[in-house]
Design an enzyme around this catalytic site. Sequence first.
Site, mmCIF file in Angstrom:
data_model
loop_
_atom_site.group_PDB
_atom_site.id
_atom_site.type_symbol
_atom_site.label_atom_id
_atom_site.label_comp_id
_atom_site.label_asym_id
_atom_site.label_seq_id
_atom_site.Cartn_x
_atom_site.Cartn_y
_atom_site.Cartn_z
ATOM 1 N N VAL A 63 10.656 -4.519 18.082
ATOM 2 C CA VAL A 63 9.702 -4.415 19.195
ATOM 3 C C VAL A 63 9.470 -5.754 19.895
ATOM 4 C CG1 VAL A 63 8.505 -2.387 18.244
ATOM 5 C CG2 VAL A 63 7.630 -4.685 17.725
ATOM 6 N N ASN A 89 2.182 0.804 16.413
ATOM 7 C CA ASN A 89 1.664 0.479 15.076
ATOM 8 C C ASN A 89 2.360 -0.712 14.425
ATOM 9 O OD1 ASN A 89 0.550 1.415 12.217
ATOM 10 N ND2 ASN A 89 2.790 1.374 12.037
ATOM 11 N N SER A 141 -7.278 -4.313 14.981
ATOM 12 C CA SER A 141 -7.718 -4.666 13.621
ATOM 13 C C SER A 141 -9.162 -5.128 13.702
ATOM 14 C CB SER A 141 -6.856 -5.808 13.070
ATOM 15 O OG SER A 141 -7.468 -6.367 11.922
ATOM 16 N N TYR A 154 -2.871 -13.795 14.503
ATOM 17 C CA TYR A 154 -3.056 -12.341 14.338
ATOM 18 C C TYR A 154 -4.305 -11.861 15.097
ATOM 19 C CZ TYR A 154 -3.370 -7.938 11.651
ATOM 20 O OH TYR A 154 -3.429 -6.612 11.261
ATOM 21 N N ALA A 155 -5.406 -12.592 14.957
ATOM 22 C CA ALA A 155 -6.652 -12.212 15.644
ATOM 23 C C ALA A 155 -6.453 -12.193 17.155
ATOM 24 C CB ALA A 155 -7.770 -13.177 15.270
ATOM 25 N N ALA A 156 -5.706 -13.184 17.658
ATOM 26 C CA ALA A 156 -5.456 -13.239 19.108
ATOM 27 C C ALA A 156 -4.695 -11.998 19.563
ATOM 28 C CB ALA A 156 -4.674 -14.505 19.447
ATOM 29 N N LYS A 158 -4.598 -9.016 18.110
ATOM 30 C CA LYS A 158 -5.357 -7.772 17.956
ATOM 31 C C LYS A 158 -6.489 -7.685 18.988
ATOM 32 C CE LYS A 158 -2.768 -6.190 14.676
ATOM 33 N NZ LYS A 158 -1.871 -5.051 14.925
ATOM 34 N N ILE A 187 -6.508 -2.113 4.458
ATOM 35 C CA ILE A 187 -5.823 -0.891 4.049
ATOM 36 C C ILE A 187 -4.755 -1.243 3.020
ATOM 37 C CG2 ILE A 187 -4.601 1.171 4.914
ATOM 38 C CD1 ILE A 187 -7.355 0.722 6.284
HETATM 39 P P1 NAI Z 1 3.393 -2.720 6.805
HETATM 40 O O1 NAI Z 1 3.857 -4.127 6.688
HETATM 41 O O2 NAI Z 1 3.220 -1.896 5.595
HETATM 42 O O3 NAI Z 1 4.336 -1.927 7.823
HETATM 43 C C1 NAI Z 1 4.674 -2.482 9.080
HETATM 44 C C2 NAI Z 1 5.928 -1.837 9.604
HETATM 45 O O4 NAI Z 1 6.231 -2.449 10.858
HETATM 46 C C3 NAI Z 1 7.155 -2.042 8.692
HETATM 47 O O5 NAI Z 1 7.861 -0.830 8.551
HETATM 48 C C4 NAI Z 1 7.972 -3.076 9.435
HETATM 49 O O6 NAI Z 1 9.368 -2.960 9.200
HETATM 50 C C5 NAI Z 1 7.619 -2.760 10.882
HETATM 51 N N1 NAI Z 1 7.855 -3.889 11.772
HETATM 52 C C6 NAI Z 1 7.423 -5.160 11.618
HETATM 53 N N2 NAI Z 1 7.892 -5.910 12.604
HETATM 54 C C7 NAI Z 1 8.654 -5.118 13.410
HETATM 55 C C8 NAI Z 1 9.402 -5.346 14.586
HETATM 56 N N3 NAI Z 1 9.510 -6.558 15.146
HETATM 57 N N4 NAI Z 1 10.026 -4.282 15.152
HETATM 58 C C9 NAI Z 1 9.951 -3.063 14.596
HETATM 59 N N5 NAI Z 1 9.271 -2.798 13.467
HETATM 60 C C10 NAI Z 1 8.620 -3.823 12.883
HETATM 61 O O7 NAI Z 1 2.016 -2.838 7.624
HETATM 62 P P2 NAI Z 1 0.789 -1.823 7.738
HETATM 63 O O8 NAI Z 1 -0.286 -2.330 6.874
HETATM 64 O O9 NAI Z 1 1.229 -0.429 7.626
HETATM 65 O O10 NAI Z 1 0.328 -2.141 9.236
HETATM 66 C C11 NAI Z 1 0.507 -1.256 10.323
HETATM 67 C C12 NAI Z 1 -0.359 -1.746 11.468
HETATM 68 O O11 NAI Z 1 -1.722 -1.742 11.066
HETATM 69 C C13 NAI Z 1 -0.050 -3.181 11.906
HETATM 70 O O12 NAI Z 1 -0.159 -3.280 13.305
HETATM 71 C C14 NAI Z 1 -1.144 -3.983 11.255
HETATM 72 O O13 NAI Z 1 -1.404 -5.177 11.936
HETATM 73 C C15 NAI Z 1 -2.295 -2.998 11.348
HETATM 74 N N6 NAI Z 1 -3.374 -3.268 10.429
HETATM 75 C C16 NAI Z 1 -3.163 -3.204 9.073
HETATM 76 C C17 NAI Z 1 -4.207 -3.477 8.215
HETATM 77 C C18 NAI Z 1 -4.046 -3.439 6.739
HETATM 78 O O14 NAI Z 1 -5.012 -3.779 6.051
HETATM 79 N N7 NAI Z 1 -2.911 -3.023 6.192
HETATM 80 C C19 NAI Z 1 -5.535 -3.827 8.732
HETATM 81 C C20 NAI Z 1 -5.645 -3.834 10.146
HETATM 82 C C21 NAI Z 1 -4.590 -3.564 10.956
#
Ligand code: NAI
Length: 246
Positions: A63, A89, A141, A154-156, A158, A187
Amino acid sequence: MRLQGRTALITGGAAGIGRETAALFAQEGARVIVADYNKQQGEEAIQALLQKGADAHFIEVDVSDSGSVTKMAAEALARYGAVDVLINNAGITQDRTLAKMTEEEWHRVIQVNLNGVFYCTKALVHSMIERGSGKIISTASIVGVHGNIGQTNYAATKAGIIGMTKTWAKELGPKGIQANAVAPGFIETGMVANMPEKVVQQMLEKIPLRRLGRPMDVANAYLFLASSESDYVNGTVLEVNGGLVI
Ligand code: NAI
């Protein structure tokens, strides 16, 4: 079957919250596109969905690369004709206090989390405008609203996602398109597994529900915003954090 007949594209759908969302959306009748740069995990996720009889498809995308995103959008539209629901996401962290953060770490997180959301939405918005409908759901977030030590970059991103979402809600609402954001708290995914245990324990004490969130908690919020139950919800930031910040 709250998403019957709809096509949903989920970036970062190979793992964590995105993967849970792909499974939930398929269960609710959606045609699901998992778009991720992790090809192996993405294809595994799709195999699991196909075995359950879902209509699911994997697209390899980075992305943070606008050319790759353009190809993703073309492939999705060629295959399904339309993307009704876009879930922005995919996201990463590269944490360090401001004094220690390198420019490289700053730019990488901006490139994936912020520019990635811009590229994906821009690549699909034209077809949504043509059809006069669409739901754009982007993952912010709690950190984008309240900040967090070690997460300047990251904060910037989100906080930026919240600003873009509200802008799109105003720009695109008259064209029949809704834009909303979800702001998860902490999460249980790979992202939180990288946090020091001590920080997680301190966090738990502050969460009134006394548990971390589960990927399904966020997937359910996406589902609400993707379904027609949220047809009058526009420009909102749905917080899913167990009451961590009230
Ligand atoms: P995760 O690390 O488990 O999954 C993230 C997914 O995004 C992975 O499958 C990864 O391969 C994919 N990804 C990363 N960079 C990519 C790129 N350049 N192009 C395509 N795919 C890419 O993360 P999670 O926890 O499921 O996070 C999902 C969303 O939720 C993120 O935007 C994260 O910032 C947000 N979030 C997560 C929180 C948490 O506590 N886990 C809290 C707040 C927000």
